[in-house]
Motif scaffolding. Structure first.
Motif, PDB file in Angstrom:
ATOM      1  N   ASP A 102     -11.190   0.230  -4.116  1.00  8.94           N
ATOM      2  CA  ASP A 102     -12.104   0.599  -3.029  1.00  8.94           C
ATOM      3  C   ASP A 102     -12.185   2.114  -2.985  1.00  8.94           C
ATOM      4  O   ASP A 102     -11.160   2.780  -2.802  1.00  8.94           O
ATOM      5  CB  ASP A 102     -11.573   0.125  -1.668  1.00  8.94           C
ATOM      6  CG  ASP A 102     -11.349  -1.379  -1.621  1.00  8.94           C
ATOM      7  OD1 ASP A 102     -11.794  -2.077  -2.538  1.00  8.94           O
ATOM      8  OD2 ASP A 102     -10.716  -1.831  -0.651  1.00  8.94           O
ATOM      9  N   LYS A 156       0.818  -1.226   0.000  1.00  9.50           N
ATOM     10  CA  LYS A 156       0.000   0.000   0.000  1.00  9.50           C
ATOM     11  C   LYS A 156       0.853   1.279   0.000  1.00  9.50           C
ATOM     12  O   LYS A 156       0.476   2.278  -0.594  1.00  9.50           O
ATOM     13  CB  LYS A 156      -0.916   0.010   1.229  1.00  9.50           C
ATOM     14  CG  LYS A 156      -2.044  -1.031   1.198  1.00  9.50           C
ATOM     15  CD  LYS A 156      -2.930  -0.879   2.425  1.00  9.50           C
ATOM     16  CE  LYS A 156      -3.771  -2.094   2.750  1.00  9.50           C
ATOM     17  NZ  LYS A 156      -4.906  -2.330   1.868  1.00  9.50           N
ATOM     18  N   ARG A 163     -16.983  -0.607  -4.280  1.00 15.43           N
ATOM     19  CA  ARG A 163     -15.908  -1.499  -4.724  1.00 15.43           C
ATOM     20  C   ARG A 163     -16.114  -1.800  -6.211  1.00 15.43           C
ATOM     21  O   ARG A 163     -17.179  -2.226  -6.632  1.00 15.43           O
ATOM     22  CB  ARG A 163     -15.946  -2.788  -3.894  1.00 15.43           C
ATOM     23  CG  ARG A 163     -14.883  -3.758  -4.328  1.00 15.43           C
ATOM     24  CD  ARG A 163     -14.552  -4.721  -3.243  1.00 15.43           C
ATOM     25  NE  ARG A 163     -13.463  -4.203  -2.449  1.00 15.43           N
ATOM     26  CZ  ARG A 163     -12.511  -4.985  -1.916  1.00 15.43           C
ATOM     27  NH1 ARG A 163     -12.556  -6.288  -2.063  1.00 15.43           N
ATOM     28  NH2 ARG A 163     -11.530  -4.456  -1.221  1.00 15.43           N
ATOM     29  N   ASP A 220      -7.950   2.087  -1.633  1.00 14.52           N
ATOM     30  CA  ASP A 220      -7.131   0.893  -1.793  1.00 14.52           C
ATOM     31  C   ASP A 220      -7.262   0.355  -3.211  1.00 14.52           C
ATOM     32  O   ASP A 220      -8.342   0.436  -3.803  1.00 14.52           O
ATOM     33  CB  ASP A 220      -7.650  -0.152  -0.789  1.00 14.52           C
ATOM     34  CG  ASP A 220      -6.667  -1.272  -0.546  1.00 14.52           C
ATOM     35  OD1 ASP A 220      -5.464  -1.087  -0.803  1.00 14.52           O
ATOM     36  OD2 ASP A 220      -7.102  -2.342  -0.098  1.00 14.52           O
TER      37      ASP A 220
HETATM   38 MG   LIG Z   1      -8.535  -3.013   0.694  1.00 12.25          MG
END
Ligand SMILES: [Mg+2]
Ligand SMILES: Nc1ncnc2c1ncn2[C@@H]1O[C@H](COP(=O)(O)OP(=O)(O)OP(=O)(O)O)[C@@H](O)[C@H]1O
Length: 361
Positions: free
Chosen positions: A304, A108, A222, A317
């Motif tokens: 996301d 990330k 999402r 994300d």
């Molecule tokens: Mg995630």
């Protein structure tokens, strides 16, 4: 003939997905295999796994050469088997006679560094590495309330909300049937707790955004993006994940639910609906290109997106091994499309494979 390998850590995982994919592969062009990275012989490079028998409509045990094209669906944990598999996959990705459908994304933090410098930066929550308890506490003067999340996190695991209230600090975690909150009465006590957390895992810190609906349920949008039969990025579907009332996370693992995207957009007034649709479109058309300009090729992406109370959109994300549940449970018709997509893209890749690879086909 193209050999197409579906790779997972265990032959138990993704069985339905892999079988439905193999059933739909054109048997004149593709032979489908499934295997685990641990079952590759280190010297002979022969693989022990299963081949899909189209006539019998089932998987049969087989020993085979490394497939030309690999679809990587390995989900790693912290155990030794995962670490070993990760090393094998790293080696596989370097082999020039093998092509991966997609080469995955880094952690990330690395993704943040790219996105925060891109035209999508207004949609990226400001993030810093949480180096020490002291640094986090100092940042709280700027961020007020913050989210701490593991740099290598997934499934909402290990995420905390931290808040300064007067001289006290509150740290909360969403565990599904409610929030657990611990109150610290001194800075040093808080710092010790945080330092202990950061010794186990690398963490990053973001401002806490209020990503909840008017009834105070946290939710996010999402989206599943994939490359189509022409290699062009396409949004296959969108779904809403909603957490529990007054919770922090919208994750399903902590008791959340899935709602149709249409239900959400239809609940908005026309102007907001238009605004959010345009913003979403902007993010989704730009994101794959930005990532592929900095990282190796991708086949699919789960994105996301949070929506704060002022209707600002936030890219929370991006995941290169996305799930399909949020999309298919509200759009069952999409299953068919998703079962065909990986081999359709393999077909695109087979046409652009370097000549040396072509000889193996
Ligand atoms: Mg995630
Ligand atoms: N900065 C933030 N402010 C408020 N809530 C956040 C923030 N970042 C994340 N969240 C909440 O936490 C959830 C999980 O975040 P994130 O996707 O970064 O973690 P994850 O471990 O990868 O979870 P998942 O695997 O479900 O995607 C988000 O869907 C959102 O509900």
């Amino acid at each position: 003939m193209i050999s197409f390998g579906m790779m997972s850590l265990s032959l138990k995982s993704e069985l339905t997905y892999f079988t439905e994919m193999a059933r739909r592969a054109n048997a004149d062009r593709f032979t489908c295999f499934r295997f685990s990275p641990a079952s590759i012989h280190p010297i002979t490079e022969m693989v022990t796994g299963e081949r899909f028998d189209q006539k019998k409509d089932c998987w049969v045990k087989a020993e085979f050469q490394l497939p030309n094209i690999i679809y990587d669906r390995c989900f790693y944990t912290n155990d030794l088997a995962s670490k070993q598999a990760m090393a094998i996959v790293k080696w596989l990705k370097k082999k020039t006679d093998i092509t991966f459908l997609g080469y995955g994304l880094p952690n990330k933090w690395e993704i943040y560094q790219v996105l925060s410098q891109s035209p999508l930066s207004p949609y990226i929550p400001k993030t810093i590495l949480a180096g020490s308890g002291k640094a986090v506490i100092a940042q709280l003067d700027v961020m007020d309330t913050a989210i701490l999340k593991p740099v290598f996190g997934s499934g909402g695991a290990g995420i905390y909300k931290i808040e300064k209230t007067g001289r006290e600090f509150e740290i909360s975690a969403d565990i599904g049937d409610g929030l657990i909150t611990k109150t610290f009465h001194s800075t040093s006590e808080t710092e010790d707790w945080l330092d202990n957390l950061f010794r186990k895992k690398e963490y990053m810190m973001q401002p806490y955004l209020s990503l909840s609906d008017p009834q105070n349920y946290p939710f996010d949008i999402r989206v599943l993006l994939q490359k189509d039969h022409e290699g062009k990025w396409i949004a296959r579907g969108k779904g809403i994940r909603r957490g529990i009332k007054d919770g922090i996370l919208s994750n399903l693992r902590v008791g959340g639910e899935i709602l149709p995207f249409e239900e959400y957009v239809n609940s908005l007034d026309i102007r907001t609906r238009k605004f959010i649709s345009l913003e979403l479109e902007e993010i989704l058309t730009q994101l794959p290109g930005i990532l592929e300009a900095s990282f190796p090729r991708l086949f699919e992406l789960g994105v996301d997106i949070g929506v704060s109370k002022d209707h600002a959109l936030w890219v929370l994300d991006t995941n290169s091994k996305p799930g399909r549940k949020v999309i298919t449970s509200t759009n069952p018709d999409l299953k068919e499309v998703l079962y065909k997509a990986p081999i359709e893209y393999a077909s695109v890749l087979s046409k652009i494979l370097p000549e040396r690879e072509e000889q193996h086909l």
